[in-house]
Write a protein that holds these residues in place. Structure first.
Motif, PDB file in Angstrom:
ATOM      1  N   SER A 112     -33.253 -80.913 -13.202  1.00 27.36           N
ATOM      2  CA  SER A 112     -34.596 -81.082 -13.779  1.00 27.36           C
ATOM      3  C   SER A 112     -34.612 -81.018 -15.301  1.00 27.36           C
ATOM      4  CB  SER A 112     -35.526 -79.979 -13.247  1.00 27.36           C
ATOM      5  OG  SER A 112     -35.542 -79.982 -11.857  1.00 27.36           O
ATOM      6  N   VAL A 113     -33.467 -80.704 -15.923  1.00 29.89           N
ATOM      7  CA  VAL A 113     -33.481 -80.467 -17.372  1.00 29.89           C
ATOM      8  C   VAL A 113     -33.959 -81.688 -18.174  1.00 29.89           C
ATOM      9  CG1 VAL A 113     -32.059 -79.920 -19.384  1.00 29.89           C
ATOM     10  CG2 VAL A 113     -31.770 -78.621 -17.280  1.00 29.89           C
ATOM     11  N   PRO A 114     -33.429 -82.918 -17.937  1.00 25.59           N
ATOM     12  CA  PRO A 114     -33.859 -84.045 -18.780  1.00 25.59           C
ATOM     13  C   PRO A 114     -35.374 -84.269 -18.744  1.00 25.59           C
ATOM     14  CG  PRO A 114     -31.892 -84.634 -17.552  1.00 25.59           C
ATOM     15  CD  PRO A 114     -32.355 -83.325 -16.997  1.00 25.59           C
ATOM     16  N   LEU A 115     -35.971 -84.197 -17.552  1.00 26.46           N
ATOM     17  CA  LEU A 115     -37.426 -84.409 -17.465  1.00 26.46           C
ATOM     18  C   LEU A 115     -38.184 -83.274 -18.140  1.00 26.46           C
ATOM     19  CD1 LEU A 115     -37.903 -85.827 -13.865  1.00 26.46           C
ATOM     20  CD2 LEU A 115     -38.248 -87.007 -16.042  1.00 26.46           C
ATOM     21  N   PHE A 116     -37.657 -82.060 -17.983  1.00 21.44           N
ATOM     22  CA  PHE A 116     -38.292 -80.914 -18.640  1.00 21.44           C
ATOM     23  C   PHE A 116     -38.305 -81.130 -20.155  1.00 21.44           C
ATOM     24  CE2 PHE A 116     -37.443 -77.132 -21.153  1.00 21.44           C
ATOM     25  CZ  PHE A 116     -38.569 -76.368 -20.892  1.00 21.44           C
ATOM     26  N   ILE A 117     -37.165 -81.557 -20.705  1.00 18.89           N
ATOM     27  CA  ILE A 117     -37.084 -81.720 -22.170  1.00 18.89           C
ATOM     28  C   ILE A 117     -38.010 -82.846 -22.629  1.00 18.89           C
ATOM     29  CG2 ILE A 117     -35.536 -82.420 -24.056  1.00 18.89           C
ATOM     30  CD1 ILE A 117     -33.501 -80.558 -22.954  1.00 18.89           C
ATOM     31  N   LYS A 118     -38.081 -83.906 -21.851  1.00 17.92           N
ATOM     32  CA  LYS A 118     -38.993 -85.004 -22.222  1.00 17.92           C
ATOM     33  C   LYS A 118     -40.443 -84.483 -22.265  1.00 17.92           C
ATOM     34  CE  LYS A 118     -40.675 -88.034 -19.423  1.00 17.92           C
ATOM     35  NZ  LYS A 118     -40.855 -89.053 -18.400  1.00 17.92           N
ATOM     36  N   ASP A 119     -40.862 -83.782 -21.216  1.00 16.68           N
ATOM     37  CA  ASP A 119     -42.238 -83.252 -21.179  1.00 16.68           C
ATOM     38  C   ASP A 119     -42.473 -82.262 -22.313  1.00 16.68           C
ATOM     39  OD1 ASP A 119     -42.633 -84.729 -18.995  1.00 16.68           O
ATOM     40  OD2 ASP A 119     -43.177 -83.086 -17.647  1.00 16.68           O
ATOM     41  N   PHE A 120     -41.459 -81.434 -22.551  1.00 19.26           N
ATOM     42  CA  PHE A 120     -41.595 -80.411 -23.593  1.00 19.26           C
ATOM     43  C   PHE A 120     -41.818 -81.071 -24.958  1.00 19.26           C
ATOM     44  CE2 PHE A 120     -39.720 -77.533 -26.773  1.00 19.26           C
ATOM     45  CZ  PHE A 120     -40.531 -76.429 -26.576  1.00 19.26           C
ATOM     46  N   LEU A 121     -41.030 -82.115 -25.252  1.00 23.21           N
ATOM     47  CA  LEU A 121     -41.174 -82.782 -26.554  1.00 23.21           C
ATOM     48  C   LEU A 121     -42.530 -83.479 -26.658  1.00 23.21           C
ATOM     49  CD1 LEU A 121     -37.572 -84.221 -27.100  1.00 23.21           C
ATOM     50  CD2 LEU A 121     -38.641 -82.300 -28.278  1.00 23.21           C
ATOM     51  N   ASN A 122     -42.979 -84.082 -25.557  1.00 20.41           N
ATOM     52  CA  ASN A 122     -44.300 -84.730 -25.580  1.00 20.41           C
ATOM     53  C   ASN A 122     -45.394 -83.719 -25.901  1.00 20.41           C
ATOM     54  OD1 ASN A 122     -43.877 -87.471 -25.135  1.00 20.41           O
ATOM     55  ND2 ASN A 122     -43.508 -87.145 -22.957  1.00 20.41           N
ATOM     56  N   LYS A 123     -45.309 -82.539 -25.262  1.00 19.55           N
ATOM     57  CA  LYS A 123     -46.349 -81.522 -25.494  1.00 19.55           C
ATOM     58  C   LYS A 123     -46.242 -80.943 -26.898  1.00 19.55           C
ATOM     59  CE  LYS A 123     -47.726 -80.567 -20.945  1.00 19.55           C
ATOM     60  NZ  LYS A 123     -48.481 -79.745 -20.070  1.00 19.55           N
TER      61      LYS A 123
END
Ligand code: SF4
Length: 580
Positions: free
Chosen positions: A266-277
């Motif tokens: 789940s790390v890549p999707l987590f990082i994408k969401d984190f950067l968006n937020k």
């Protein structure tokens, strides 16, 4: 540094000289030295050019080729890869080397640039990249074209796309997770989401380690991760711990702070969401507030919010990819991990169960003190510590039975919790709310107690025996506790007698511990528990399965200081003779 024709990996900071000698001229180290000497003859690299030695030609030129409107790559190159050098008119060009992996062909082509660009010098960076120094302004377009032919990806050095990762489980004996595989997955996700080249993220970086060590610099990463192992459905699963807010800037350096754990998948999707937020949070702040400050002040809250969506691991039959590491098509295992690997695996199993126990309690509270979830939490808390006794109970009854023997009767755990089983068995969904709430409080207190015991555990997995019993809980079942204490004493006397009889035999022939069919790392834990019952100098024969057990257990025992006297294959299993 001299290199044969091979992949150059894991480039660290410092200067890099590259001497490439074809395989066919080398046969062993002596041949290699001779060939290198001949090759170097007359090619000794010049000392780096000093300011006054650099040519003045072209230094005042503007960029000869200004990027056209549609020439986005060259524009990115000028923005992200090129920096002014201290010497007027000269530029430093940073080349991003994804994962720090430079192939032999790329290294050869890079070294060849020396002939086209007079006086250039190559340096490696701490971010696993290469700097090309002494490039004149009017040579930038030509250099861009040359680099474009050598590399598929070299833009955006030192941005969020430029992940630093150690080699992890790919080649490192201590690596738990495949950190370069994860780095590539993150890069793919961020490129697809067009999150690269955004000014708002300038100054952020991502650093990844395959284990809790720091070769990939995770303690100073603004977004940082290190590999751990968790157990789900009795299978090992690759996970990462997430850290935020690290920084490496002289006296303003700061260590990253731990935020939580997440399955590797789940790390890549987590990082994408984190950067968006993070980008949304930045848009609400005045331009004077940098992303570093936003990360420090709001990063944790944002990350915890997203983690809820990504911490779940589905059952194996629904999503087997969660049970595989990035870059691998096989189920994850600790096979091949070196020294201390069994110990690391056990610690991860304990922490995994404790985390799950906490989650079960939170769920129980949300669902009006759900009795099944409270019992589940108690089961997981007990199982967490039972792993160091080499036990992996499957049912709640089994866990209570073994925990009673190993932790209550032995005086390690507070006996006030020994009646927890009876109490939990009495509660069902139809009993009054306040009784369920009381059971929940007991489950919570028990988990805190287990965590305290875990904190006190030493590196040999031993626990302190209790001098006093705990206070503050209602003292029920005193008589039964006394009976249990009495039974504990009797058993201890009996076992001492048996022990002393068997110890005499130990001088004559080795004790036998059959661990065939016991998986890693439980076999190691069982061996440790058994060794505790022996005397120094006793011989012990351990039977182990082929594969992971025979590779890992002997190394861990040697690491603990035991002498391996013999390792012998016997059909499908191995016999290991050690001296305690
Ligand atoms: S951080 Fe761990 S896995 Fe990575 S190279 Fe260092 S020891 Fe190996």
């Amino acid at each position: 540094m001299a290199l044969s024709r091979t992949e150059i990996t894991g480039i660290e900071g410092g200067r890099l000289g590259m001497f490439l000698i074809p395989d066919e001229v080398t046969r062993g180290i002596e041949d290699y030295r001779r060939a290198l000497g001949e090759y170097l003859d007359g090619r000794i690299p010049k000392a780096p050019a000093e300011k006054e030695e650099l040519s003045e030609v072209g230094i005042n030129s503007p960029f000869v080729d200004e990027p056209a409107d549609n020439d986005e790559r060259y524009r990115h190159f000028l923005t992200y890869n090129v920096k002014e050098q201290k010497q007027k008119g000269y530029m430093i060009v940073k080349v991003r080397i994804p994962g720090g992996d430079l192939s032999a062909d790329q290294a050869e082509a890079l070294a060849g640039l020396e002939e086209d660009f007079t006086g250039v010098e190559f340096r490696t960076t701490q971010n696993q990249n290469i700097c090309i120094c002494h490039i004149k302004r009017d040579e930038l377009r030509r250099l861009f074209n040359s680099l474009d032919k050598i590399f598929d990806y070299f833009l955006f050095p030192e941005t969020v796309l430029d992940t630093v990762a150690c080699k992890g489980a790919l080649t490192c004996n201590l690596g738990l997770c495949n950190s370069p595989g994860l780095a590539r997955a993150i890069e793919g996700e961020l490129s697809q989401a067009e999150l690269t080249g955004k000014e708002v993220f300038d100054g952020l970086d991502i650093k990844i380690n395959g284990c809790p060590n720091s070769c990939g610099q995770h303690p100073v990463g603004s977004i940082a991760l290190h590999g751990v192992v968790r157990r789900v459905e009795r299978k090992p699963v690759p996970f990462y711990k997430i850290f935020l807010g690290g920084r490496k800037r002289g006296e303003n350096s700061r260590l990253a702070e731990e935020v939580g754990v997440i399955p590797a998948r789940s790390v890549p999707l987590f990082i994408k969401d984190f950067l968006n937020k993070l980008e949304s949070a930045a848009s609400e702040e005045p331009p004077t507030v940098g992303v570093d400050q936003i990360l420090r002040e709001k990063g944790r809250v944002i990350a915890l919010d997203i983690l809820n969506d990504y911490s779940h691991v589905p059952p194996y039959r629904e999503a087997p990819e969660y049970y595989r590491d990035w870059g691998s098509t096989e189920d994850f295992s600790l096979e091949g991990v070196s020294k201390g690997e069994c110990g690391a695996g056990i610690i991860d199993m304990i922490e995994s169960d404790l985390t799950e126990a906490e989650i079960a309690l939170k769920e129980a509270e949300k669902e009006g003190f759900n009795a099944i979830l409270i019992r589940r939490s108690v089961f997981l808390a007990q199982r967490a510590l039972l792993v160091v006794r080499g036990c992996d109970p499957e049912t709640e009854e089994e866990a209570f039975r073994i925990f009673r023997k190993e932790f209550f009767d032995s005086g390690i755990a507070d006996p006030l919790y020994s009646w927890l089983e009876d109490h939990l068995n009495e509660i069902g969904e139809k009993i009054p709310h306040d009784i369920k709430e009381e059971a929940f409080s007991l489950g919570k207190a028990f988990l805190i107690h287990i965590k305290r015991l875990y904190k006190q555990m030493d590196s040999s997995f031993n626990f302190r025996r209790r001098m006093k019993t705990g206070k503050g809980l209602e003292r029920k079942n005193q008589s039964s506790r006394m009976l249990q204490d009495k039974r504990g004493e009797d058993e201890s006397v009996k076992s001492t007698e048996i022990q002393s009889r068997t110890n005499k035999k130990a001088f004559e022939q080795p004790r036998l511990l059959d661990l065939k069919g016991t998986p890693c790392p439980l076999n190691y834990a069982k061996a440790k528990v058994f060794i505790e019952t022996l005397n120094p100098g006793d011989l012990l024969e351990i039977l182990l399965d082929d594969g992971e057990p025979i590779r890992n257990v002997p190394r861990s025992l040697e690491n603990d200081g035991y002498n391996i006297l013999r390792k012998e294959k016997r059909g499908k299993y191995y016999s290991l003779l050690i001296k305690v």
